[in-house]
Design an enzyme around this catalytic site. Structure first.
Site, PDB file in Angstrom:
ATOM      1  N   GLY A  10       0.842  -1.190   0.000  1.00 47.05           N
ATOM      2  CA  GLY A  10       0.000   0.000   0.000  1.00 47.05           C
ATOM      3  C   GLY A  10       0.873   1.234   0.000  1.00 47.05           C
ATOM      4  N   CYS A  54       5.411  -6.011   1.530  1.00 44.27           N
ATOM      5  CA  CYS A  54       5.767  -4.596   1.524  1.00 44.27           C
ATOM      6  C   CYS A  54       5.062  -3.871   2.683  1.00 44.27           C
ATOM      7  CB  CYS A  54       5.462  -3.992   0.159  1.00 44.27           C
ATOM      8  SG  CYS A  54       6.288  -2.423  -0.104  1.00 44.27           S
ATOM      9  N   HIS A 102       8.035  -7.414  -3.891  1.00 41.55           N
ATOM     10  CA  HIS A 102       6.717  -7.811  -4.417  1.00 41.55           C
ATOM     11  C   HIS A 102       6.805  -9.156  -5.149  1.00 41.55           C
ATOM     12  CE1 HIS A 102       4.382  -4.195  -3.498  1.00 41.55           C
ATOM     13  NE2 HIS A 102       5.566  -3.598  -3.552  1.00 41.55           N
ATOM     14  N   GLU A 139       4.445 -10.841  -6.263  1.00 41.00           N
ATOM     15  CA  GLU A 139       3.328 -11.015  -7.205  1.00 41.00           C
ATOM     16  C   GLU A 139       3.614 -10.493  -8.607  1.00 41.00           C
ATOM     17  OE1 GLU A 139       3.552  -8.962  -4.724  1.00 41.00           O
ATOM     18  OE2 GLU A 139       2.496  -7.069  -5.021  1.00 41.00           O
ATOM     19  N   GLY A 152     -18.889 -12.422 -27.238  1.00 39.21           N
ATOM     20  CA  GLY A 152     -17.628 -12.243 -26.510  1.00 39.21           C
ATOM     21  C   GLY A 152     -17.425 -13.431 -25.587  1.00 39.21           C
ATOM     22  N   ASP A 161     -16.966 -13.677 -22.288  1.00 39.28           N
ATOM     23  CA  ASP A 161     -17.669 -13.718 -20.995  1.00 39.28           C
ATOM     24  C   ASP A 161     -19.107 -14.219 -21.147  1.00 39.28           C
ATOM     25  OD1 ASP A 161     -15.318 -12.476 -20.401  1.00 39.28           O
ATOM     26  OD2 ASP A 161     -16.188 -10.527 -19.931  1.00 39.28           O
ATOM     27  N   LYS A 189     -10.243 -12.820 -15.796  1.00 37.17           N
ATOM     28  CA  LYS A 189     -10.463 -13.068 -17.228  1.00 37.17           C
ATOM     29  C   LYS A 189      -9.778 -14.357 -17.699  1.00 37.17           C
ATOM     30  CE  LYS A 189     -11.985 -11.212 -21.195  1.00 37.17           C
ATOM     31  NZ  LYS A 189     -13.238 -10.473 -21.404  1.00 37.17           N
TER      32      LYS A 189
END
Ligand code: XMP
Length: 517
Positions: free
Chosen positions: A58, A85, A174, A176, A230, A232, A373
């Protein structure tokens, strides 16, 4: 199969830009996780019963007044905790250590020397220092009681720490982000090793569980779904079709501003191959009549949105009593509305059929609410959706109307469709279609002079928009090879009548947007 949601990790968000990436890495380790604000009340955290907790990074400094914090009770739950972090600094601060502004900010790549191969580092094969990504100004001056330093970098004597007995860890870097190549394995080691989660969050299991759940919850009731072609909405329709079969009616509206061949492709696939109960509504004339003379982008969007709702509602009425509307909301939209950043982050309503559920008094079914996604695409593959749909680039609801600057006419639509088909074809041929975020043609509202053969021409300009992005919030123009651009230009000018010039859009977002309107 045990419940795929049973073994879960709770990610508490302190406002980092990369919190979603933490969740994605945990999911890639096949473990379910959710992001909640760091202010989540302790009784809710306990009731959520996570197998482990990750505290995100953050922008704040934990010793400043008003800095975001977390209920200390999390350390009494007996589950492993990993702070990243700011998350590491808040652990230090809360457990009696000291965090202070470092002499130097540390931003960018660093080399991590690991002293103890434990916790997140248990699977690290340490031949040499690990490349990691740092982004911090504060650092740990004094460790809390029971903690030891697990790793160092040139600038951080405590680049990672741990209370090994209590399984509470902190990393200053980090794990990630892609710039920490070993980071995904560290997060996997934490959630699988320390937290003891089983890797059962697979899209095969998700599809199976969702279909079973729908069978029980929705069996015998009528559900409608707006199919756009699409990925989704296609995945939503297929999941429901497998659960409730003909009780699902999918409605595909031809709004006149779709790409070439789209109507027949979607109808052919979903009706003929998958056997869906599909209604295709040809409303092109209605949409195009209403768009006549309209040049303002917002007005185009408004007309298309309203007309869609009108057409969809009329079609739905024909079905008699319908209880549910299925919609393809994805997890990032859900997080945006609950994130620590607060209520100012609104859901982009234009990404879904905004307004429909309220207007029609339908209950929403959102089977993709938990998915990123990539996961949605994986479910699509599980369900047998062809790659042409699964890896389709995003296409805006208002379609080609917002890629034709100025008035949308049938003639200009024809021109744009032809140019667009060439762009899609050549991007695929160059194996770049799925590597970029979007690639499309735009009709520019000016004519320019050219020469073809011995004749002077005065014709339309087509712009190429090809962008890289991870989430459409920011984007940059793709550095595609000149040879591809040359091919696109020559094919469009030679094959699309009425076009004598092709230009390339080299703007990033911000300050530009991806679409031109
Ligand atoms: P912009 O142009 O805002 O686009 O940078 C970001 C992403 O959103 C898509 N987009 C839309 N999608 N309805 C949609 O369903 C819309 O009105 C709309 N406008 C933009 C755009 O294609 C890009 O992926």
């Amino acid at each position: 199969m045990s419940d795929i949601h049973e073994q879960k990790i709770l990610i508490l968000d302190f406002g980092s830009q990369t919190t979603q990436l933490i969740a994605r890495r945990v999911r890639e380790a096949r473990v379910y996780c959710e992001i909640h604000p760091c202010t989540m009340p302790m009784d809710q955290i306990a009731a959520y019963a996570p197998k482990g907790i990750i505290l995100s990074g953050g922008p704040a400094s934990c010793y400043e007044s008003g800095a975001p914090s977390v209920d200390q009770g999390i350390f009494g739950l007996g589950v492993p905790v990993l702070g990243i972090c700011y998350g590491m600094q808040i652990i230090t601060h809360l457990l009696g250590g000291v965090v202070a502004r470092g002499a130097k900010r540390e931003y960018g790549p660093a080399k991590l020397e690991i002293h103890k191969l434990t916790g997140p580092f248990r699977d690290v094969e340490q031949d040499e220092p690990q490349p990691v990504w740092m982004s911090h100004g504060d650092r740990i001056e004094k460790l809390p009681q029971g903690f030891e330093a697990l790793a160092v970098t040139g600038n951080s004597p405590v680049a990672a720490m741990g209370d090994i007995e209590r399984r509470i860890y902190g990393v200053q870097f980090h794990p990630e982000v892609a710039h920490t190549p070993g980071g995904a394995a560290m997060l996997a080691a934490f959630v699988l090793g320390d937290c003891g989660c089983e890797p059962i969050w697979t899209m095969h299991n998700f599809a199976e569980a969702t279909i079973n759940d729908f069978k029980q919850r929705l069996g015998g009731q009528k559900v409608i779904c707006a199919l756009s072609g699409g990925v989704d909405s296609s995945v939503v329709a297929l999941l429901l079709h497998k659960a409730i079969g003909k009780d699902l009616t999918s409605i595909f509206v031809d709004n006149g501003v779709l790409r070439a061949g789209e109507v027949s492709e979607v109808a052919g696939l979903f009706r003929d191959v998958f056997g869906l109960n599909l209604v295709v509504v040809d409303a092109a004339d209605l949409f195009l009549d209403r768009l006549k003379g309209v040049t303002d982008p917002e007005e185009k969007r408004r007309i298309i949105g309203h007309t869609f709702i009108e057409v969809f509602e009329a079609e739905a009425k024909k079905l008699g009593e319908v209880e549910y509307l299925a919609q393809g909301t994805l997890y990032p939209d859900v997080i945006e509305s609950v994130s620590f950043k607060g209520p100012s982050a609104v859901i982009k309503s234009h990404h879904n059929v905004g307004g429909l559920p309220d207007k029609m008094k339908l209950t929403l079914v959102e089977p993709l609410r938990e998915l990123f996604k990539d996961e949605c695409r994986e479910v699509g593959r599980e369900l047998g959706l062809p790659e042409s749909i699964v890896s389709r680039q995003p296409f805006p609801g208002p379609g080609l109307a917002i890629r034709i600057m100025g008035e949308v006419t049938r003639a200009r639509l024809r021109t744009l469709r032809e140019a667009d088909s060439i762009v899609q074809e050549e991007m695929r041929a160059a194996d770049l279609y799925t590597k970029v975020w979007q690639s499309f043609a735009v009709m520019v509202p000016v004519k320019t002079v050219g020469v073809m053969g011995d004749e002077r021409t005065y014709e339309d300009v087509v712009a190429l928009r090809i962008v890289d992005s991870v989430d459409a919030m920011t984007a940059d123009w793709s550095r595609v090879p000149y040879e591809l651009l040359a091919k696109l230009s020559s094919r469009i000018i030679n094959e699309v009548s009425g076009v004598n010039r092709v230009v390339l859009d080299i703007s990033s977002k911000p300050p530009s947007t991806i679409e031109w309107e």
